[in-house]
Scaffold this active site. Structure first.
Site, PDB file in Angstrom:
ATOM      1  N   HIS A 121       0.867  -1.170   0.000  1.00 27.08           N
ATOM      2  CA  HIS A 121       0.000   0.000   0.000  1.00 27.08           C
ATOM      3  C   HIS A 121       0.919   1.240   0.000  1.00 27.08           C
ATOM      4  O   HIS A 121       2.008   1.188   0.550  1.00 27.08           O
ATOM      5  CB  HIS A 121      -0.789  -0.074   1.315  1.00 27.08           C
ATOM      6  CG  HIS A 121      -1.916   0.885   1.466  1.00 27.08           C
ATOM      7  ND1 HIS A 121      -1.719   2.176   1.872  1.00 27.08           N
ATOM      8  CD2 HIS A 121      -3.254   0.736   1.296  1.00 27.08           C
ATOM      9  CE1 HIS A 121      -2.901   2.783   1.955  1.00 27.08           C
ATOM     10  NE2 HIS A 121      -3.847   1.929   1.608  1.00 27.08           N
ATOM     11  N   ASP A 198       2.439  -4.862   8.314  1.00 27.84           N
ATOM     12  CA  ASP A 198       1.227  -4.070   8.174  1.00 27.84           C
ATOM     13  C   ASP A 198       0.046  -5.036   8.208  1.00 27.84           C
ATOM     14  O   ASP A 198      -0.160  -5.811   7.282  1.00 27.84           O
ATOM     15  CB  ASP A 198       1.311  -3.311   6.834  1.00 27.84           C
ATOM     16  CG  ASP A 198       0.016  -2.614   6.455  1.00 27.84           C
ATOM     17  OD1 ASP A 198      -1.016  -2.851   7.103  1.00 27.84           O
ATOM     18  OD2 ASP A 198       0.045  -1.837   5.484  1.00 27.84           O
ATOM     19  N   GLN A 201      -5.009  -5.350   6.645  1.00 22.69           N
ATOM     20  CA  GLN A 201      -5.945  -6.238   5.936  1.00 22.69           C
ATOM     21  C   GLN A 201      -6.093  -7.601   6.591  1.00 22.69           C
ATOM     22  O   GLN A 201      -6.978  -8.360   6.227  1.00 22.69           O
ATOM     23  CB  GLN A 201      -5.486  -6.442   4.484  1.00 22.69           C
ATOM     24  CG  GLN A 201      -5.652  -5.236   3.600  1.00 22.69           C
ATOM     25  CD  GLN A 201      -7.092  -4.789   3.448  1.00 22.69           C
ATOM     26  OE1 GLN A 201      -8.022  -5.591   3.510  1.00 22.69           O
ATOM     27  NE2 GLN A 201      -7.281  -3.501   3.257  1.00 22.69           N
ATOM     28  N   LYS A 224     -10.935  -1.084   9.982  1.00 23.49           N
ATOM     29  CA  LYS A 224     -11.015  -2.213   9.064  1.00 23.49           C
ATOM     30  C   LYS A 224     -11.586  -3.439   9.769  1.00 23.49           C
ATOM     31  O   LYS A 224     -11.815  -4.470   9.150  1.00 23.49           O
ATOM     32  CB  LYS A 224      -9.624  -2.524   8.502  1.00 23.49           C
ATOM     33  CG  LYS A 224      -9.005  -1.327   7.751  1.00 23.49           C
ATOM     34  CD  LYS A 224      -8.747  -1.581   6.298  1.00 23.49           C
ATOM     35  CE  LYS A 224      -8.398  -0.323   5.564  1.00 23.49           C
ATOM     36  NZ  LYS A 224      -7.070  -0.306   4.987  1.00 23.49           N
ATOM     37  N   CYS A 362      -4.494   2.462  -3.838  1.00 21.62           N
ATOM     38  CA  CYS A 362      -3.302   2.935  -3.128  1.00 21.62           C
ATOM     39  C   CYS A 362      -2.145   1.959  -3.332  1.00 21.62           C
ATOM     40  O   CYS A 362      -1.317   1.783  -2.443  1.00 21.62           O
ATOM     41  CB  CYS A 362      -3.535   3.124  -1.636  1.00 21.62           C
ATOM     42  SG  CYS A 362      -4.689   4.426  -1.282  1.00 21.62           S
TER      43      CYS A 362
HETATM   44  C1  LIG Z   1      -6.077   0.532   4.772  1.00 22.01           C
HETATM   45  C2  LIG Z   1      -4.679   0.140   4.703  1.00 22.01           C
HETATM   46  C3  LIG Z   1      -3.649   0.973   5.166  1.00 22.01           C
HETATM   47  C4  LIG Z   1      -3.920   2.358   5.686  1.00 22.01           C
HETATM   48  O1  LIG Z   1      -4.757   2.367   6.792  1.00 22.01           O
HETATM   49  P1  LIG Z   1      -5.232   3.764   7.403  1.00 22.01           P
HETATM   50  O2  LIG Z   1      -6.324   3.393   8.344  1.00 22.01           O
HETATM   51  O3  LIG Z   1      -5.705   4.593   6.243  1.00 22.01           O
HETATM   52  O4  LIG Z   1      -4.046   4.376   8.071  1.00 22.01           O
HETATM   53  C5  LIG Z   1      -2.359   0.503   5.124  1.00 22.01           C
HETATM   54  N1  LIG Z   1      -2.061  -0.713   4.635  1.00 22.01           N
HETATM   55  C6  LIG Z   1      -3.012  -1.546   4.162  1.00 22.01           C
HETATM   56  C7  LIG Z   1      -2.617  -2.894   3.660  1.00 22.01           C
HETATM   57  C8  LIG Z   1      -4.344  -1.147   4.170  1.00 22.01           C
HETATM   58  O5  LIG Z   1      -5.281  -1.969   3.703  1.00 22.01           O
END
Ligand SMILES: *Cc1c(COP(=O)(O)O)cnc(C)c1O
Length: 404
Positions: A121, A198, A201, A224, A362
């Site tokens: 992302h 990260d 997801q 999320k 993104c």
């Molecule tokens: C949504 C997302 C982000 C960013 O999350 P925010 O809540 O906008 O800070 C980063 N990495 C992944 C894989 C995402 O799906």
């Protein structure tokens, strides 16, 4: 017993209509919907005990502080962190990543290397480019294959004693691929590098165990996983969090302040400057309770069923191509119709009340890899149904007829 009709009653938004049609919400990878149980916690906070935390001696302040710290314990337990002070409240994944990238500026030097993946992302690419500019370190990228999987033999070649940091998402938001993060973490540790995962997801679908993973840092966003926006958490191993400098200066993060010298507060407060999103933290805890009440095994099994059903049904449409076909993926389907711009498909689906995401998600480097401007992305949650997938399939067929 998992009962989707029963679960859907928890989500008031699922009753609404969009453009005169019942809402079909398939943009869960961008943000999830919020159950009444979490909405009630937010209303209760502002109705009954809204106050600033950690400072006041008065009762409201203590109630708010207790609820906020109780939520931190829920988050600790959910992700299986060893200590509660290893859980840092953030405004979300992006904030958590920037906090770490900023901290490493002081630890890196010219010649050091940072490895990221081709599946990232933007929020997981740009902070590292900025860090490289500040520190003189170099960015290396693990390439991907056509199925949308990272090529581990290439990762092995990138690792060396110059590697200081490795950053990979647990699950790709654009394609749904589940990355082999345990392998990535173990191999990075062999050369002495730290690993940040990260988990934006992964947290809606699985329950990560940060101790079993032996990960150094793990970041997520509450929105999320059925929680509020502007709220998230950074897990960091205690030894790392002690090593890193604070990110922002301000109230709450200090032990003592004079104009000559300021000493920092203990963890986690060292990284929590200013008044946080108190209600957001408490609601994040409620979201975790809600999802655990349904159970992550049940969620994963049901979502897998939805993924298989949708993959079969969509694949039957002639000229439809799915991007990201790894065997290890979550309930995300990125696709295009031959010769038709994803934006046009998304616009027609919206007229039918179906919310999907269109564009580069993104993750422009992934789109460049496939040489496409973007995709239509349908991402499913545990409150979606096969009937909704049928509506999507007939919507896509309609879009194809109108646009080709
Ligand atoms: C949504 C997302 C982000 C960013 O999350 P925010 O809540 O906008 O800070 C980063 N990495 C992944 C894989 C995402 O799906």
């Amino acid at each position: 017993m998992f009962n989707v009709e029963h679960i859907r009653q928890d989500f008031p938004i699922l009753n609404r209509q969009v453009n005169g049609k019942p809402l079909v919400y398939f943009d869960n990878a961008a943000t999830s919907q919020t159950p009444q149980q979490v909405i009630d916690v937010i209303v209760d906070y502002y109705s009954n005990y809204n106050a600033n935390i950690h400072r006041g001696v008065h009762s409201l302040s203590q109630e708010a502080t207790d609820a906020y710290e109780q939520a931190r314990l829920k988050i600790q337990k959910h992700f299986n962190a060893k200590h509660a002070h290893e859980i840092i409240y953030t405004s979300g994944t992006t904030h958590g990543i920037n906090l770490i990238a900023n901290g490493f500026s002081t630890l890196l030097k010219k010649g050091d290397e940072i490895i990221v993946s081709a599946l990232e992302h933007h929020s997981n690419i740009v902070p590292w480019q900025m860090l490289c500019e500040r520190s003189g370190a170099t960015l290396k990228v693990i390439p991907m294959n056509l199925e949308g999987e990272l090529i581990m033999s290439e990762y092995d070649k990138l690792l060396s004693e110059n590697t200081k940091l490795v950053f990979v998402n647990h699950i790709s938001n654009a394609l749904g691929t589940i990355n082999p993060i345990k392998y990535i973490i173990d191999e990075a540790h062999k050369v002495g590098a730290a690993v940040l995962i990260d988990g934006a997801q992964s947290c809606p679908h699985i329950k990560p165990d940060v101790q079993a993973l032996d990960v150094d840092f793990y970041v997520v966003s509450a929105h999320k996983m059925c929680g509020p926006t502007g709220e998230g958490m950074l897990y960091g191993k205690e030894e790392w969090l002690n090593k890193l400098p604070p990110y922002q200066g301000g109230g709450e993060m200090i032990a003592e302040v004079s104009f000559e010298k300021t000493t920092y507060a203990d963890l986690p407060h060292k990284f929590e400057a200013g008044t946080p999103n108190i209600c957001g933290g408490i609601a994040f805890g409620a979201a975790i309770d809600y999802m655990n009440g349904i159970g992550f095994d049940a969620i994963a099994a049901y979502e897998h069923e939805l993924l298989e059903y949708a993959t079969i049904k969509l694949s039957e449409i002639e000229g439809l191509k799915i991007y990201g076909t790894s065997k290890h993926k979550t309930s995300v389907i990125s696709f295009n119709l031959d010769g038709i711009h994803p934006y046009d498909v998304g616009t027609i689906l919206d007229k039918l009340g179906i919310a999907v995401r269109t564009g580069h998600h993104c993750a422009q480097p992934i789109m460049d890899f496939y040489k496409i401007p973007g995709t239509v992305r349908a991402s499913f949650a545990f409150y979606n149904t096969k009937e909704e997938i049928d509506a999507l399939v007939s919507g896509v067929k309609k879009a194809k007829m109108m646009l080709s």
